[in-house]
Scaffold this motif. Structure first.
Motif, PDB file in Angstrom:
ATOM      1  N   ASP B   7       0.845  -1.196   0.000  1.00  0.00           N
ATOM      2  CA  ASP B   7       0.000   0.000   0.000  1.00  0.00           C
ATOM      3  C   ASP B   7       0.879   1.244   0.000  1.00  0.00           C
ATOM      4  OD1 ASP B   7      -2.416  -1.416   0.171  1.00  0.00           O
ATOM      5  OD2 ASP B   7      -2.153  -1.669   2.340  1.00  0.00           O
ATOM      6  N   ILE B   8       1.908   1.194   0.836  1.00  0.00           N
ATOM      7  CA  ILE B   8       2.712   2.399   1.050  1.00  0.00           C
ATOM      8  C   ILE B   8       4.201   2.076   0.917  1.00  0.00           C
ATOM      9  CG2 ILE B   8       3.361   4.174   2.744  1.00  0.00           C
ATOM     10  CD1 ILE B   8       0.546   4.009   3.842  1.00  0.00           C
ATOM     11  N   LEU B   9       4.903   2.912   0.183  1.00  0.00           N
ATOM     12  CA  LEU B   9       6.351   2.771   0.008  1.00  0.00           C
ATOM     13  C   LEU B   9       7.025   3.994   0.639  1.00  0.00           C
ATOM     14  CD1 LEU B   9       6.123   1.861  -3.783  1.00  0.00           C
ATOM     15  CD2 LEU B   9       6.334   0.245  -1.885  1.00  0.00           C
ATOM     16  N   ILE B  10       7.884   3.756   1.605  1.00  0.00           N
ATOM     17  CA  ILE B  10       8.573   4.863   2.274  1.00  0.00           C
ATOM     18  C   ILE B  10      10.015   4.882   1.799  1.00  0.00           C
ATOM     19  CG2 ILE B  10       9.287   5.837   4.507  1.00  0.00           C
ATOM     20  CD1 ILE B  10       6.910   4.269   5.756  1.00  0.00           C
ATOM     21  N   VAL B  11      10.462   6.037   1.353  1.00  0.00           N
ATOM     22  CA  VAL B  11      11.831   6.162   0.852  1.00  0.00           C
ATOM     23  C   VAL B  11      12.683   6.827   1.935  1.00  0.00           C
ATOM     24  CG1 VAL B  11      13.294   6.951  -1.036  1.00  0.00           C
ATOM     25  CG2 VAL B  11      10.851   6.538  -1.436  1.00  0.00           C
ATOM     26  N   GLY B  12      13.618   6.078   2.501  1.00  0.00           N
ATOM     27  CA  GLY B  12      14.536   6.673   3.477  1.00  0.00           C
ATOM     28  C   GLY B  12      14.372   6.090   4.862  1.00  0.00           C
ATOM     29  N   GLY B  13      15.472   5.602   5.426  1.00  0.00           N
ATOM     30  CA  GLY B  13      15.462   4.983   6.747  1.00  0.00           C
ATOM     31  C   GLY B  13      16.117   5.858   7.791  1.00  0.00           C
ATOM     32  N   GLY B  14      15.819   7.128   7.765  1.00  0.00           N
ATOM     33  CA  GLY B  14      16.297   8.023   8.819  1.00  0.00           C
ATOM     34  C   GLY B  14      15.284   8.098   9.942  1.00  0.00           C
ATOM     35  N   VAL B  15      15.474   9.050  10.834  1.00  0.00           N
ATOM     36  CA  VAL B  15      14.580   9.144  11.988  1.00  0.00           C
ATOM     37  C   VAL B  15      13.152   9.452  11.538  1.00  0.00           C
ATOM     38  CG1 VAL B  15      14.947  11.612  12.529  1.00  0.00           C
ATOM     39  CG2 VAL B  15      14.378  10.003  14.357  1.00  0.00           C
ATOM     40  N   VAL B  16      13.007  10.186  10.443  1.00  0.00           N
ATOM     41  CA  VAL B  16      11.683  10.554   9.959  1.00  0.00           C
ATOM     42  C   VAL B  16      11.007   9.377   9.255  1.00  0.00           C
ATOM     43  CG1 VAL B  16      10.434  12.042   8.344  1.00  0.00           C
ATOM     44  CG2 VAL B  16      12.239  13.006   9.785  1.00  0.00           C
ATOM     45  N   GLY B  17      11.719   8.751   8.320  1.00  0.00           N
ATOM     46  CA  GLY B  17      11.149   7.611   7.602  1.00  0.00           C
ATOM     47  C   GLY B  17      10.736   6.495   8.550  1.00  0.00           C
ATOM     48  N   THR B  18      11.573   6.206   9.533  1.00  0.00           N
ATOM     49  CA  THR B  18      11.265   5.108  10.447  1.00  0.00           C
ATOM     50  C   THR B  18      10.147   5.493  11.423  1.00  0.00           C
ATOM     51  OG1 THR B  18      13.044   5.777  11.956  1.00  0.00           O
ATOM     52  CG2 THR B  18      13.587   4.104  10.317  1.00  0.00           C
ATOM     53  N   ALA B  19      10.082   6.777  11.806  1.00  0.00           N
ATOM     54  CA  ALA B  19       8.984   7.220  12.679  1.00  0.00           C
ATOM     55  C   ALA B  19       7.654   7.067  11.944  1.00  0.00           C
ATOM     56  CB  ALA B  19       9.191   8.677  13.097  1.00  0.00           C
ATOM     57  N   ILE B  20       7.659   7.420  10.658  1.00  0.00           N
ATOM     58  CA  ILE B  20       6.446   7.288   9.843  1.00  0.00           C
ATOM     59  C   ILE B  20       6.080   5.810   9.692  1.00  0.00           C
ATOM     60  CG2 ILE B  20       5.509   7.608   7.515  1.00  0.00           C
ATOM     61  CD1 ILE B  20       7.305  10.174   7.354  1.00  0.00           C
ATOM     62  N   ALA B  21       7.083   4.982   9.428  1.00  0.00           N
ATOM     63  CA  ALA B  21       6.834   3.546   9.261  1.00  0.00           C
ATOM     64  C   ALA B  21       6.212   2.967  10.530  1.00  0.00           C
ATOM     65  CB  ALA B  21       8.144   2.827   8.933  1.00  0.00           C
ATOM     66  N   ARG B  22       6.761   3.354  11.666  1.00  0.00           N
ATOM     67  CA  ARG B  22       6.243   2.833  12.934  1.00  0.00           C
ATOM     68  C   ARG B  22       4.813   3.313  13.167  1.00  0.00           C
ATOM     69  NH1 ARG B  22       6.676   4.860  18.630  1.00  0.00           N
ATOM     70  NH2 ARG B  22       6.232   3.024  19.917  1.00  0.00           N
ATOM     71  N   GLU B  23       4.567   4.591  12.914  1.00  0.00           N
ATOM     72  CA  GLU B  23       3.240   5.156  13.149  1.00  0.00           C
ATOM     73  C   GLU B  23       2.203   4.490  12.236  1.00  0.00           C
ATOM     74  OE1 GLU B  23       2.610   7.269  15.528  1.00  0.00           O
ATOM     75  OE2 GLU B  23       0.472   7.529  15.029  1.00  0.00           O
ATOM     76  N   LEU B  24       2.568   4.308  10.974  1.00  0.00           N
ATOM     77  CA  LEU B  24       1.620   3.715  10.022  1.00  0.00           C
ATOM     78  C   LEU B  24       1.430   2.214  10.267  1.00  0.00           C
ATOM     79  CD1 LEU B  24       2.575   5.544   6.695  1.00  0.00           C
ATOM     80  CD2 LEU B  24       0.463   5.827   8.012  1.00  0.00           C
ATOM     81  N   SER B  25       2.396   1.609  10.988  1.00  0.00           N
ATOM     82  CA  SER B  25       2.277   0.167  11.235  1.00  0.00           C
ATOM     83  C   SER B  25       1.182  -0.145  12.255  1.00  0.00           C
ATOM     84  CB  SER B  25       3.616  -0.422  11.683  1.00  0.00           C
ATOM     85  OG  SER B  25       3.933  -0.024  12.998  1.00  0.00           O
ATOM     86  N   LYS B  26       0.552   0.895  12.805  1.00  0.00           N
ATOM     87  CA  LYS B  26      -0.599   0.699  13.688  1.00  0.00           C
ATOM     88  C   LYS B  26      -1.830   0.238  12.905  1.00  0.00           C
ATOM     89  CE  LYS B  26       0.498   4.295  17.060  1.00  0.00           C
ATOM     90  NZ  LYS B  26       0.296   5.706  17.388  1.00  0.00           N
ATOM     91  N   TYR B  27      -1.766   0.465  11.583  1.00  0.00           N
ATOM     92  CA  TYR B  27      -2.963   0.244  10.767  1.00  0.00           C
ATOM     93  C   TYR B  27      -2.800  -0.974   9.872  1.00  0.00           C
ATOM     94  CZ  TYR B  27      -3.636   4.976  12.404  1.00  0.00           C
ATOM     95  OH  TYR B  27      -3.754   6.074  13.223  1.00  0.00           O
ATOM     96  N   ASN B  28      -3.929  -1.449   9.417  1.00  0.00           N
ATOM     97  CA  ASN B  28      -3.948  -2.596   8.505  1.00  0.00           C
ATOM     98  C   ASN B  28      -3.486  -2.202   7.117  1.00  0.00           C
ATOM     99  OD1 ASN B  28      -4.562  -5.164   9.332  1.00  0.00           O
ATOM    100  ND2 ASN B  28      -6.674  -4.576   9.824  1.00  0.00           N
ATOM    101  N   LEU B  29      -2.228  -1.937   6.980  1.00  0.00           N
ATOM    102  CA  LEU B  29      -1.676  -1.515   5.690  1.00  0.00           C
ATOM    103  C   LEU B  29      -0.452  -2.372   5.406  1.00  0.00           C
ATOM    104  CD1 LEU B  29      -1.626   2.328   6.408  1.00  0.00           C
ATOM    105  CD2 LEU B  29      -3.249   1.167   4.894  1.00  0.00           C
TER     106      LEU B  29
END
Lengths: 423, 509
Positions: B7-29
């Protein structure tokens, strides 16, 4: 988990080994020698070149052979050795916390402690070399371990910064393994290693030594690709027009050794800012009674032979501390200070009692090289003794033996000076 | 090979990319995160001040100001959940004159007019009590008790691990080359490891966000601004008790001094624009500049206490209309492309707020995508990471470490003597799915090799442990990924020789 010990020796390198044997020889029965590595002998085990033992054994040995002599003697005695064990805490009450994979955490209450933790190498950071931070920058000692212990070559095109003994030894070692050693660069105007190492490791192998030159920058994103070199003037300022770039894949550093005194600091032992080691008296006792220091943790030595001798002083003194129920009264305490042209002196203090040996050996380093000079021991302006020397170098520890009877009874400080040329 | 579909592709594994990944991982995506380097936290997130700013000088007129103020209170929970050391030690902006004092009072009032931040002006006496070693001529300070310190790379790594535990696929050494879009809709990406499909691309590529954005027709420039730092031996960690700032300038908060969560002292950064995005050289001038800055605040700063120097790059967008603010927005064309760019300071302090904002943006556009999605919270989400035992955390109760040791004797073998890291700790980190087998990865996770000897003693041993545990050759162990191998070739099989000699001796006995 909690045990009591008469004597705990921290470190099983040459200092710890000699101290343990000497303490045992002088009657201490309950000795624990703690070593963090998986074998005794410390850094000697990776020093597979020869040149050890010329003073102490009157023969030329390799590092492992030198260590083996002590280890063999130790195994005949009832001295407990704990390998792969590290002292993680020590306090001023001589309580030690140690950790090992064999026994886990243990608390040891020692009556006496000999600190023999050795030293570590100064890193790139300590001398602030600008540039990138790629793989291929390492201390000469780490490279020595990779080649001699692990069996790997850490680089093929080598630049060595610093002419410390390990750097010189590694120049030859790497050349023998087929690496291209492009040169040894030394910021000072003289080599900081032993003269014999310069001759045997560089000259004999056609490896150039460049004096008053230093590395000013490191290039390379992933691995070292080159270093910039520049000449320096007498005040160590770089001369920009002399800057050149040398391609290499490895920068080895041999820019000095630092005594490892983190445990001493934990125990609140006073340290000498210059040596980086504890402040000790002639028996190598620190300012905590019953805690002694010897070997490179006290002052960085040139020769292991001197380490062994110093460790024996500490081992013997620890035995006296433990076995002499009635302490001899100290008749006189005085400081021994470095004077003109002298960097430091060990021991730092003299505590003279009825049993003090009539001859005290003082160890020191000079600030600059000199020829036809003399070492002068002074009490205020009065010269107590003097010793002539044809040549002195900062890279080689000097020593003199001072008869105690020459010291004025009212004196509280004597000074060691180097008198050069027309003075 | 068919494309992997997310569903979602995040580009970049910095503090921002990983914070977004963690936050979005709360959802069925279904979510994937792509990092071009060997490890997460390899860019700006590994080399910055590690400060969670109180937000005193943030303007509510800027996105970064609002996000900083919003995010600061969120860090206690995050640190608690992720077992990342975080400490609200407070910050002090130090003034040296009556004029400075007036400026600080003004700054305080301006800040309070915008947000409810705990700010106090403290006078010389209290200042000296808080910071006994501060320069004599420091007479006043603006005190913000809520400022904190954190390890930026440990936070980033923990966020990535937690996201992975909650179902996010993390692709390391995977560089996004191109973003695909069709008829105004995002459809996927091309990487060096193949194509991936998805209707949302979140561009958190840090210094390279402009390059990613250019592939969908955007035209802005990320300008790298360098900051150089010195790290001091732990011996000197107690010299400073708060985050100490000088009086701020227009462009930056100035050269600060702070203790780190690991107990070291950090000095820096300076601030200047550089040309190249991989220019991480520390310079002679730069080191002198930060040294002078530090000495002004703390005259007793020990020159021989420096154990490491490094540089980091801030990803800034100085041009209009961003004017050095964050650029966080979903594009109208193509739909599904979200920029999270220009995240310079206070990016670390704003990361949790950014992640929440992105979630809201994703929700807003969710129905308009090529393949519409629906944000539904999943019950399996676990915000917490397990805490791994660290000998350093047992300083005041060593006896309890014995229990850790009894469960696994590797926790009795110290590998890194400067930082007191045991083999057990190293292996536990290496066994995690995300951990790359590099010395730098080990250093960031455990501190092994990051102490005063900088790996001089333990480097060879760590390389050996990595090789042994993972059955690779020591020749394959790198500092930070391919090309940074530590060793060149085998000279002889010394260990085998030694074993043979040993066996022979045993037989003879």
């Amino acid at each position: 988990m909690k045990t009591k010990r008469e004597l705990v020796i921290v470190g099983g390198g040459p200092a710890g080994l000699a101290a343990a044997l000497e303490a045992h020889k002088n009657g201490v029965e309950d000795i624990l020698l703690i070593e963090r590595d998986e074998y005794l002998g410390g850094i000697l085990q990776q020093c597979i070149h020869n040149g050890f033992g010329l003073d102490y054994f009157n023969e030329e040995l390799t590092g492992p052979e030198y260590a083996e002599r002590f280890i063999d003697e130790l195994s005949d005695k009832k001295i407990d050795v704990q390998l792969k064990t590290m002292v993680i805490d020590i306090n001023d009450q001589k309580m030690l916390t140690v950790l090992s994979s064999k026994k886990g955490i243990e608390f040891i209450e020692a009556k006496s402690v000999i600190l023999a933790m050795g030293c570590r190498e100064r890193t790139r950071e300590a001398i602030r070399i600008p540039g990138t931070r790629p793989a291929g920058v390492m201390t000469a000692g780490a490279a020595q371990r990779y080649i001699n212990i692990e069996g790997y070559l850490p680089g093929r095109e080598i630049v060595i910064l610093g002419s410390g003994d390990i750097g010189l030894i590694m120049a030859r070692r790497l050349a023998l393994e087929g690496a291209d050693v492009k040169g040894v660069f030394e910021i000072m105007s003289y080599s900081s290693g032993l003269v014999r190492n310069k001759v045997q490791c560089l000259d004999d192998f056609g490896i150039p030594l460049y004096l008053q030159q230093t590395v000013t920058k490191i290039h390379g994103q992933k691995r070292v690709e080159a270093v910039d070199i520049a000449e320096v003037d007498d005040n160590f300022n770089q001369i920009p027009e002399t800057k050149k770039t040398i391609e290499c894949d490895t920068l080895l550093l041999s820019v000095g050794l630092i005594p490892e005194n983190e445990l001493s600091q934990q125990a609140n032992i006073s340290l000498d800012d210059i040596t980086g080691g504890p402040i000790v008296d002639q028996s190598r006792e620190t300012d905590i009674p019953g805690v002694f220091a010897c070997g490179n943790v006290l002052q960085v030595h040139d020769l292991v032979d001197n380490v062994s001798e110093e460790a024996e002083i500490a081992g013997k003194a620890a035995a006296e501390f433990l076995l002499n129920e009635t302490k001899d009264e100290i008749k006189q305490s005085l400081e021994i200070a470095p004077g003109k042209n002298i960097t430091y002196v060990v021991p730092h203090t003299l505590n003279i009692n009825a049993n003090t040996s009539p001859l005290i050996e003082l160890f020191f380093r000079v600030k600059d090289p000199a020829e036809d000079c003399k070492i002068s021991i002074k009490d205020n302006q009065e010269e107590l003794a003097s010793y002539t020397r044809p040549i002195v170098e900062p890279g080689e520890i000097e020593s003199v033996k001072l008869p105690i009877k020459l010291i004025n009874i009212s004196s509280d400080e004597i000074i060691v000076e180097l008198i050069t040329g027309g003075e | 090979m068919s494309d992997k579909i997310y569903d979602i592709l995040i580009v970049g594994g910095g503090v921002v990319g990983t914070a977004i990944a963690r936050e979005l991982s709360k959802y069925n995506l279904s979510i994937a995160l792509f990092e071009k380097e060997t490890d997460v936290a390899s860019g700006t997130s590994k080399a910055n001040s590690g400060i969670i700013h109180a937000g005193y000088n943030a303007s509510k007129n800027t996105l970064k100001g609002r996000l900083n103020i919003k995010s600061n209170p969120m860090f206690d929970q995050i640190a608690d959940d992720l077992k990342v050391p975080f400490n609200r030690i407070g910050s002090l902006v130090v003034g040296h004159s009556q004029e400075d004092k007036e400026k600080l009072i003004l700054e305080k009032e301006r800040s309070l007019a915008q947000a409810d931040i705990d700010l106090r002006i403290i006078e010389k006496k209290e200042l000296r009590e808080k910071e006994p070693d501060l320069a004599e001529d420091a007479i006043v300070a603006l005190y913000a008790p809520n400022a904190g310190i954190i390890s930026p790379y440990k936070l980033t790594i923990a966020q990535a691990e937690n996201a992975a535990n909650n179902g996010v696929d993390i692709y390391l050494e995977t560089e996004v080359k191109k973003v695909f879009h069709e008829n105004n809709y995002i459809t996927g990406i091309k990487t060096n490891k193949g194509k991936f499909s998805g209707s949302i691309v979140i561009n958190a590529a840090g210094l390279y966000a402009d390059k990613i954005a250019a592939t969908v027709g955007e035209n802005y420039e990320i300008v790298p601004r360098k900051g150089e730092y010195n790290l001091f031996d732990k011996k000197y960690g107690s010299l400073v008790n708060h985050v100490i700032f000088p009086m701020p300038s227009e462009k930056s908060k100035g050269i600060l001094i702070t203790p780190t969560v690991d107990g070291n002292l950090l000095l820096g950064p300076n601030s200047y624009v550089v040309e190249n995005k991989d220019d991480l050289e520390v310079t002679e001038q730069g080191l002198n500049e930060i040294w002078d800055g530090g000495k002004k605040l703390y005259p007793s700063l020990p020159g021989n206490g420096i154990i490491s120097s490094f540089a980091g790059l801030r990803a800034t967008i100085p041009a209009e209309p961003y004017n050095d603010d964050f650029k966080i927005e979903a594009l109208d064309n193509p739909v599904g492309f979200i920029d999270v760019a220009g995240i310079q300071s206070p990016g670390l302090s704003s990361a949790p707020g950014i992640a929440e904002l992105i979630t809201k943006i994703v929700d807003d556009i969710s129905k308009d995508l090529k393949v519409p999605i629906k944000l539904q919270e999943k019950s399996s989400y676990n915000p917490e990471l397990d805490k791994l035992p660290r000998l350093d955390d047992y300083k005041d109760h060593r006896e309890d470490w014995h229990q850790v040791y009894q469960e696994d004797n590797d926790y009795g073998e110290i590998v890194c003597r400067c930082e007191h890291v045991t083999k057990g700790e190293l292996i536990a980190e290496l066994k995690k799915s995300l951990a790359p087998l590099t010395l730098d990865a080990i250093k960031r996770r455990t501190r092994a090799g990051g102490g005063r000897c900088q790996g001089g003693f333990c480097g060879p041993r760590i390389a050996e442990i990595i090789a042994e545990e993972f059955e690779i050759s020591p020749l394959e162990v790198t500092k930070n990924g391919p090309g940074s191998e530590i060793l060149m070739e085998r000279v002889k099989d010394i260990k085998a020789d030694r074993d043979i000699t040993y066996r022979r001796q045993k037989d003879e006995n």
